[in-house]
Motif scaffolding. Structure first.
Motif, PDB file in Angstrom:
ATOM      1  N   GLY A 160       0.817  -1.209   0.000  1.00 53.83           N
ATOM      2  CA  GLY A 160       0.000   0.000   0.000  1.00 53.83           C
ATOM      3  C   GLY A 160       0.852   1.262   0.000  1.00 53.83           C
ATOM      4  O   GLY A 160       0.567   2.215  -0.718  1.00 53.83           O
ATOM      5  N   LEU A 161       1.911   1.258   0.807  1.00 53.13           N
ATOM      6  CA  LEU A 161       2.805   2.413   0.842  1.00 53.13           C
ATOM      7  C   LEU A 161       3.538   2.608  -0.480  1.00 53.13           C
ATOM      8  O   LEU A 161       3.670   3.729  -0.972  1.00 53.13           O
ATOM      9  N   GLN A 162       4.011   1.507  -1.061  1.00 52.65           N
ATOM     10  CA  GLN A 162       4.707   1.601  -2.348  1.00 52.65           C
ATOM     11  C   GLN A 162       3.771   2.096  -3.443  1.00 52.65           C
ATOM     12  O   GLN A 162       4.152   2.921  -4.274  1.00 52.65           O
ATOM     13  N   GLY A 163       2.554   1.598  -3.453  1.00 51.59           N
ATOM     14  CA  GLY A 163       1.577   2.039  -4.443  1.00 51.59           C
ATOM     15  C   GLY A 163       1.248   3.512  -4.288  1.00 51.59           C
ATOM     16  O   GLY A 163       1.121   4.243  -5.279  1.00 51.59           O
ATOM     17  N   TYR A 164       1.122   3.955  -3.043  1.00 53.17           N
ATOM     18  CA  TYR A 164       0.836   5.368  -2.798  1.00 53.17           C
ATOM     19  C   TYR A 164       2.001   6.239  -3.270  1.00 53.17           C
ATOM     20  O   TYR A 164       1.791   7.283  -3.881  1.00 53.17           O
ATOM     21  N   GLN A 165       3.230   5.793  -3.008  1.00 48.45           N
ATOM     22  CA  GLN A 165       4.401   6.560  -3.439  1.00 48.45           C
ATOM     23  C   GLN A 165       4.466   6.654  -4.962  1.00 48.45           C
ATOM     24  O   GLN A 165       4.763   7.710  -5.513  1.00 48.45           O
ATOM     25  N   ARG A 166       4.170   5.541  -5.648  1.00 50.56           N
ATOM     26  CA  ARG A 166       4.154   5.572  -7.119  1.00 50.56           C
ATOM     27  C   ARG A 166       3.076   6.519  -7.635  1.00 50.56           C
ATOM     28  O   ARG A 166       3.283   7.238  -8.617  1.00 50.56           O
TER      29      ARG A 166
END
Length: 95
Positions: A10-16
């Motif tokens: 979820g954090l990686q997706g938000y950063q992308r």
């Protein structure tokens, strides 16, 4: 299900998504800068190496990318919220 991996995803997706929104915003700004520079005869000279050529991409494409970035960010926030909820339920600290 591994809660930590769901949270990380979820954090990686938000950063992308945030990176995509930033890129689309910069492209829109550069297109506007190019339009202003082209209109004004007395405008200061712009170094072409300073900016990426965004004139090849219509502003509508950047606006669509901006909106898609918003949707992707919201989806990842929902994923993070669900992960937090599941974790709270698992360790019984849900308020």
């Amino acid at each position: 299900m591994n809660i930590q991996s769901a949270f990380s995803a979820g954090l990686q997706g938000y950063q992308r998504a945030a990176d995509g929104v930033t890129e689309a915003s910069v492209n829109i700004s550069r297109q506007n800068l190019n339009q202003v520079a082209n209109r004004s005869d007395s405008a200061p000279e712009v170094n072409p190496d300073q900016f990426v050529d965004a004139s090849q991409q219509p502003v509508t494409d950047s606006l669509i990318q901006l909106r898609l970035g918003e949707f992707h960010a919201q989806a990842n926030v929902n994923s993070l919220s669900s992960t937090d909820e599941v974790l709270g339920t698992l360790i019984d600290i849900r308020i």
